[in-house]
Write an enzyme that holds these catalytic residues in place. Structure first.
Site, PDB file in Angstrom:
ATOM      1  N   CYS C  69       1.122 -10.685   5.051  1.00 34.96           N
ATOM      2  CA  CYS C  69       1.791 -10.591   3.748  1.00 34.96           C
ATOM      3  C   CYS C  69       1.865  -9.120   3.353  1.00 34.96           C
ATOM      4  O   CYS C  69       1.070  -8.294   3.792  1.00 34.96           O
ATOM      5  CB  CYS C  69       0.978 -11.378   2.728  1.00 34.96           C
ATOM      6  SG  CYS C  69       1.517 -11.167   1.016  1.00 34.96           S
ATOM      7  N   SER C  71       0.902  -7.771   0.754  1.00 39.29           N
ATOM      8  CA  SER C  71      -0.340  -7.299   0.127  1.00 39.29           C
ATOM      9  C   SER C  71      -1.368  -6.905   1.180  1.00 39.29           C
ATOM     10  O   SER C  71      -2.194  -6.010   0.932  1.00 39.29           O
ATOM     11  CB  SER C  71      -0.903  -8.357  -0.818  1.00 39.29           C
ATOM     12  OG  SER C  71      -0.988  -9.594  -0.171  1.00 39.29           O
ATOM     13  N   HIS C  74      -0.482  -3.351   1.819  1.00 39.26           N
ATOM     14  CA  HIS C  74      -0.838  -2.431   0.727  1.00 39.26           C
ATOM     15  C   HIS C  74      -2.346  -2.258   0.562  1.00 39.26           C
ATOM     16  O   HIS C  74      -2.796  -1.240   0.069  1.00 39.26           O
ATOM     17  CB  HIS C  74      -0.205  -2.908  -0.582  1.00 39.26           C
ATOM     18  CG  HIS C  74       1.281  -2.801  -0.565  1.00 39.26           C
ATOM     19  ND1 HIS C  74       2.108  -3.703  -1.191  1.00 39.26           N
ATOM     20  CD2 HIS C  74       2.114  -1.904   0.047  1.00 39.26           C
ATOM     21  CE1 HIS C  74       3.373  -3.364  -0.992  1.00 39.26           C
ATOM     22  NE2 HIS C  74       3.398  -2.278  -0.242  1.00 39.26           N
ATOM     23  N   HIS C  98      -4.242 -14.748   4.488  1.00 40.73           N
ATOM     24  CA  HIS C  98      -4.268 -15.864   3.523  1.00 40.73           C
ATOM     25  C   HIS C  98      -3.080 -16.816   3.679  1.00 40.73           C
ATOM     26  O   HIS C  98      -2.975 -17.763   2.929  1.00 40.73           O
ATOM     27  CB  HIS C  98      -4.322 -15.313   2.096  1.00 40.73           C
ATOM     28  CG  HIS C  98      -3.153 -14.458   1.746  1.00 40.73           C
ATOM     29  ND1 HIS C  98      -3.149 -13.084   1.909  1.00 40.73           N
ATOM     30  CD2 HIS C  98      -1.946 -14.770   1.251  1.00 40.73           C
ATOM     31  CE1 HIS C  98      -1.988 -12.600   1.511  1.00 40.73           C
ATOM     32  NE2 HIS C  98      -1.236 -13.588   1.126  1.00 40.73           N
ATOM     33  N   GLU C  99      -2.197 -16.574   4.633  1.00 37.68           N
ATOM     34  CA  GLU C  99      -1.068 -17.505   4.850  1.00 37.68           C
ATOM     35  C   GLU C  99      -1.386 -18.339   6.076  1.00 37.68           C
ATOM     36  O   GLU C  99      -0.822 -18.143   7.147  1.00 37.68           O
ATOM     37  CB  GLU C  99       0.230 -16.708   5.037  1.00 37.68           C
ATOM     38  CG  GLU C  99       0.551 -15.805   3.865  1.00 37.68           C
ATOM     39  CD  GLU C  99       1.865 -15.056   4.033  1.00 37.68           C
ATOM     40  OE1 GLU C  99       2.464 -15.151   5.127  1.00 37.68           O
ATOM     41  OE2 GLU C  99       2.285 -14.376   3.085  1.00 37.68           O
ATOM     42  N   CYS C 134     -11.064 -21.774 -10.249  1.00 40.45           N
ATOM     43  CA  CYS C 134     -12.423 -22.266 -10.509  1.00 40.45           C
ATOM     44  C   CYS C 134     -12.440 -23.729 -10.926  1.00 40.45           C
ATOM     45  O   CYS C 134     -13.418 -24.428 -10.711  1.00 40.45           O
ATOM     46  CB  CYS C 134     -13.106 -21.401 -11.569  1.00 40.45           C
ATOM     47  SG  CYS C 134     -12.562 -21.709 -13.267  1.00 40.45           S
ATOM     48  N   CYS C 148      -6.029 -18.863 -13.577  1.00 38.82           N
ATOM     49  CA  CYS C 148      -7.483 -19.041 -13.635  1.00 38.82           C
ATOM     50  C   CYS C 148      -8.170 -17.759 -14.109  1.00 38.82           C
ATOM     51  O   CYS C 148      -7.853 -16.667 -13.630  1.00 38.82           O
ATOM     52  CB  CYS C 148      -7.996 -19.421 -12.241  1.00 38.82           C
ATOM     53  SG  CYS C 148      -9.793 -19.481 -12.107  1.00 38.82           S
ATOM     54  N   ILE C 226       9.960 -14.027  -0.087  1.00 39.54           N
ATOM     55  CA  ILE C 226      10.039 -14.877  -1.286  1.00 39.54           C
ATOM     56  C   ILE C 226      11.494 -15.166  -1.643  1.00 39.54           C
ATOM     57  O   ILE C 226      11.855 -16.303  -1.955  1.00 39.54           O
ATOM     58  CB  ILE C 226       9.303 -14.206  -2.471  1.00 39.54           C
ATOM     59  CG1 ILE C 226       7.855 -13.889  -2.112  1.00 39.54           C
ATOM     60  CG2 ILE C 226       9.382 -15.078  -3.718  1.00 39.54           C
ATOM     61  CD1 ILE C 226       7.050 -15.055  -1.625  1.00 39.54           C
ATOM     62  N   GLU C 246      21.549  -8.655  -0.832  1.00 40.63           N
ATOM     63  CA  GLU C 246      20.609  -8.031   0.099  1.00 40.63           C
ATOM     64  C   GLU C 246      21.386  -7.122   1.048  1.00 40.63           C
ATOM     65  O   GLU C 246      22.344  -7.564   1.683  1.00 40.63           O
ATOM     66  CB  GLU C 246      19.875  -9.123   0.896  1.00 40.63           C
ATOM     67  CG  GLU C 246      19.055  -8.643   2.075  1.00 40.63           C
ATOM     68  CD  GLU C 246      17.954  -7.674   1.693  1.00 40.63           C
ATOM     69  OE1 GLU C 246      17.189  -7.997   0.774  1.00 40.63           O
ATOM     70  OE2 GLU C 246      17.887  -6.574   2.293  1.00 40.63           O
ATOM     71  N   ARG C 251      17.707  -9.113   7.366  1.00 43.79           N
ATOM     72  CA  ARG C 251      17.400 -10.165   6.391  1.00 43.79           C
ATOM     73  C   ARG C 251      18.600 -11.083   6.181  1.00 43.79           C
ATOM     74  O   ARG C 251      18.440 -12.294   6.012  1.00 43.79           O
ATOM     75  CB  ARG C 251      16.978  -9.516   5.074  1.00 43.79           C
ATOM     76  CG  ARG C 251      15.647  -8.794   5.185  1.00 43.79           C
ATOM     77  CD  ARG C 251      15.294  -8.043   3.915  1.00 43.79           C
ATOM     78  NE  ARG C 251      13.867  -7.731   3.891  1.00 43.79           N
ATOM     79  CZ  ARG C 251      13.244  -7.211   2.846  1.00 43.79           C
ATOM     80  NH1 ARG C 251      13.914  -6.954   1.730  1.00 43.79           N
ATOM     81  NH2 ARG C 251      11.948  -6.984   2.882  1.00 43.79           N
TER      82      ARG C 251
END
Lengths: 398, 398, 398, 398
Positions: C69, C71, C74, C98-99, C134, C148, C226, C246, C251
């Site tokens: 990702c 992030s 970064h 995390h994907e 949580c 959260c 996204i 775009e 892409r």
């Protein structure tokens, strides 16, 4: 242009049943809100009538295609006492036909094309709502034209479209230009004539039912024209699975042409069991009652909701029926469910969205199973009393 | 603090009726989802039990007030075969009581106060949801805790609040601080104990019913605690007229204290006729079925919808009942109406909004018609089997 | 199973910038909500770490696929002062990723599969939310887990999925069984790893944007993952026209594979003019700002809304950006428009609906433009700093 | 009845600024959509004009009360080049006045009273919308009359109500019968003249803003008539706290008469800080920008949203302004917030609900701070250019 034209007319005798009283909108010997209480001995004919002229806000349309609706059949069919079967607003004699498309020929003063926000100039391909909502009563002012308190209806108490020409208020017309960009010329008007019934289904599942989110599953009970159109619309809206409950093989064949994969034959298998099997025990988010037999199908719908794990499902009731629906409140409570009624097709952006959906790929042509000429309309209206094989019989005007 | 405390306990014998099978969440001799099929010979007593200790995410609360609910009555009442009347989730022996308020005494690790987003430190005035939603099943993950698939319930299968102390997960607690700013100290905990039933009504009419817009008219059928709370909530939401259908004079008297002006006595006058009279023929936008007698009241509701001119009305069914609701689909269609079921009170911001509404002026204290001590709880639970005069009997802990 | 495993780890030095103060959730030398204010000199490495054990409510997953990702890029990239670019929640050292998708190997006590409402037994194919909400704070209790107040994030402050195994709470897992029924085995886990970014887009346009009705037209600005996912979702929801703005040909090529027909190159033509041309002057119902350059694109969006005839349009802002959006209130007023912000992907039924949509035909595989091994993850994270040709680079675990 | 009547007329010279071009709805020397670009040297006068006659669908109304609106002031006020300040639809000469109530004197054919669904018979107390929506364009057909593409406006390009009589289409009239039941006769028409501005506020916060749930907190920026009306409406809808930001003591005094307790003086204290103090750090659910100074107030609104814990808040922009709103997208994202524009008051059941709310107790009379005769209208329109002490100056017709 000739001064007269052929039209399929329905006549009947004003012969109110005992106890009938004129309602607030009824007109002695001309019009009633309770057709089956008044009209006797219905007679279909093809007549020569004057070509109408458009007044202020109106246009003259050359009709290109017009479908036969179940209500046409019921208006022209009598019970064993000789009264028509159709229970609603009617004013005879009347030219039938309300699922129409055509070309604008001439515009009266102030007749504006909603598509361009400019006066009609002639040549525009259009379809029409069937409901002539007044635009000034409280429901209309509130934005709910399907519940107009001063409604007229094309082909019921106002001359309809089984005729060479028809005059209509510009405000109920919708441009078929998007279809002209996307389909061959000969298909545009056929699709245009399907807009009205498709909008009834669209209004039912999208506006009243609240639609679904992509990935939800839906179940449609009844594969008549409204049920089939609902299948196509909900598939278009991203249903992961569209499940149709319908026993008639002719209707199932059309559903398959519309891309529907999951069919339940409720005469051969349990709707609720099969639905839960297809959905791995989850059930559906939206159920459409389009059979007119709620006494038969609602217990199965309720069972599917109760036993399925899906919460927040909606049952939309579109088919008219005399029978009560036996509702178990606890099912609505434990499953966070609801039941909504729907009628009509006007307003809420329904028509332009249906037309754009068709233009974008929702091809409804498989709905038309038979094409006829205007001269064949009466016999086909009669034939549909018993013939359940056809889906939509459409009159193509030459 | 002592090690033991008084508690109102319910015991019964595990004696399943013929044909009963353990369900997926049932525990042999301890817990079932079908109380009335299993529990025999219920016995209320006041016992001395150990004071519980808060574990991770939990707090120990000193109970200050706890109301008696109809389900407390039905758990402790047996039918002519000796089985309890209450049909739902139960695990005995159990301390009863779930309409509670109190003061936090001690917090386990990780027990966070939602009001401050900081750990509880003791001294906080709180009330509690009754539903111990798991937070991890599919309905919980989707945001629908009232339909948790792994629910526990305070005072049903988990020890409740007719006791000096109770241990609860912090996540179901809601701060009464807004009430402390707005009411005298002795009223804060009484109001706090009314939050749970008021939230059932709030969830029913606001979340599930979709609420109303200021200027709409509503009709509430049944002036029990939920119906009365709904009256207050909808008046608070700006109903032009709140119309309550209720024959019992004691309940009508409370409604009047809550500011309700329009009362229909359905034993003396026709609900539908009187409603249409009060509303000048319009009818209501929201109807709440809170009687448990849909067979009696729904025909009148349907008549009011059919004959009234109001479109888009909603019938919310909150009371549980065995009887079917006989629904005429055409009424839902012609009047653009719907029926929704509701259960529970958790989630959706219900609790904090009810507390803020009370703090802002929605004084629900007239709901409490009798205050008792813990020693009087058993006899009052028994008395409520037949006594219909009281609205809410509330145990005030000393 | 071995006791240790390979993992892609990110380390950095705790070296707060001048003026930084520990926030309420920050932990000295371990974790902060303001990554770019604290972490210095980020270092990627492949290390051998112990295989984790599942605790209560947790499961051990064998990772099968995990995407990179932006992030991730970064977090591992520093500015000219040596601080990481990523501004949010971070706790280092941490395994990234995390994907993810994978297979359940072992379940801790109380770890329930939401798909079956039964304990995980091992062998289930699953994907995961990235957000460890949580479940007990006020936003979680209200049903808004994406906000959260006590959030942890997989691969940011909790060890992630660029590793052989990962331990996760069962509550954030979603079954891939529908994909197993619909796709070949080797595609299931790739699609599973795309669920997380697709759900970000789904949450943006469906939950926060309110979705569209079939027949509406939409415009997506920015063809990153996204934006592309949003194109596919809205096409699936029945958009008559999906218009993507775009400039990058790589892409655009993916968009075409996803079935998107209308492309605007904003570097070569005016977005607003071209949009109005494509839509015959109507404009779009939903605009998604997915470029991160609102200063550049919003004036054009606003112009399209102002000059188009479409009312009630929604601008959804999903990309994070420092620049202000310059909003002309009158455009929102005259065109009845609105602007909404969105973040996250959890809750609201997003994950199961995305999975069902993929199973029903929304094939997102064209999003993956490169497949790599775990050993190639660090170099690819670095490469993505400058390489804009790839869409989704996905690590396939062997 | 006399043939002529007194009327407050506005004349101006058609003198287009350089570069002005006639728009699609403009009429040379008579009407334009861009008033301030065309009309020069506005002149107010009291003239004798013919009493109009009602045509089909129209009624003749004897005006009883009519308020002065800010747009009346701006139409009659010129900038330093002599052009009128009002930028919108105008057609001069024109009788001003659009916040009216009166009694129906005579009905043209087909003029139906929405209240009874029967023809007007004379004697009905009514108020009127200001917008003469066409009912036939696309926005009207979709149910959005406030965005009619063929709008006329009473008192702007169609003769208004600062006159003894006015002719209006029946469809824009709303019965004041509920007020007649609830208020003394002399108050009914004053309240009736307040319906139009109150409906602008109602449409803004209820229809466009989505309203609130009972127990939510709201913040209104600007205590002009729309802001004050919004305060009353949201208090009526159950706001726990209504917080008004307004520096002028005269306006604050009216707010207090309307029951508003929380006032922020933004010239003396920080709006965001004080709001967070009043709400214990939570902030508000709905913010109404009614100052026309978004450059000044939006940064404070944004700060309150960012620092407050409330999620899902809505900013409604009702006041027109030239200045851009500087929006930080991240605030909308992290706080799940949105910004909506609003204009108009028609449709959506706004008028009947405002009237019913007034009848049910929402007494707006404190809004009227000065009552005048028709002869005093011109001087008061001039006085309002500088006088900020009055809220609503209302002409009472004798």
């Amino acid at each position: 242009m000739a001064n007269t034209m052929k039209a399929v007319r329905l006549s009947a005798d004003w012969k109110p049943r005992p106890g009938f009283k004129l309602g607030s909108k009824d007109i002695e010997k001309r019009q009633t809100y309770l057709g089956s209480r008044v009209w006797h001995d219905p007679r279909l004919s093809i007549e020569s009538v004057p070509v109408p002229k458009p007044g202020p806000g109106q246009v003259l349309i050359e009709v290109k295609a017009c479908g036969i609706c179940g209500s046409d059949v019921h208006m022209a069919q009598s019970d064993d006492q000789g009264y028509i079967l159709y229970p609603g607003l009617t004013g005879f004699p009347c030219t039938l036909g309300h699922e129409l498309s055509g070309i604008v020929l001439e515009a009266g003063p102030g007749a504006v094309d909603k598509n361009t926000n400019k006066p009609f100039k002639g040549g525009e391909a259009v379809c029409a709502e069937e409901m002539l909502w007044c635009g000034t009563c409280k429901p209309c002012a509130d934005g709910w034209p399907n519940h107009c308190e001063r409604l007229d209806e094309i082909g019921f108490n106002v001359d309809g479209a089984f005729a060479k020409y028809i005059v209509l208020p510009a405000k109920v017309l919708w441009s078929l230009q998007p279809l002209q960009e996307a389909y061959p010329a000969d298909q545009v008007f056929k699709l245009g004539s399907l807009c009205e019934p498709t909008c009834v289904a669209y209004h039912a599942v999208i506006q009243r039912g609240g639609g679904i989110r992509p990935g939800d599953t839906v179940a449609i009970l009844g594969g008549g024209p409204i049920g089939l159109a609902a299948c196509a619309i909900l598939k278009r809206q991203g249903a992961a699975k569209v499940i149709l409950s319908e026993p008639a093989p002719e209707r199932v064949a059309i559903a398959k042409k519309l891309g529907i994969e999951h069919i339940i034959n409720p005469l051969k298998e349990s709707f609720s069991e099969r639905l839960l099997e297809i959905t791995h025990g989850m059930g559906a988010t939206l159920y459409l009652e389009a059979t007119g037999l709620p006494g038969v199908v609602y217990p199965e719908v309720e069972k599917a909701i109760w036993e399925g794990r899906t919460l927040n499902s909606t049952v939309v009731v579109v088919a008219r029926a005399d029978a009560k629906i036996q509702v178990t409140g606890e099912v609505l409570q434990v499953r966070m469910a609801r039941i909504v009624g729907t009628q009509g097709h006007s307003g809420h952006g329904n028509f332009p969205r249906v037309i754009q959906s068709m233009a974008g790929g929702m091809n409804m042509l498989p709905m038309i199973t038979k094409e006829i000429t205007i001269d064949q309309v009466p016999e086909n209206i009669v034939q549909l009393r018993t013939d359940k094989k056809e889906s939509k019989i459409t009159c193509i005007m030459k």
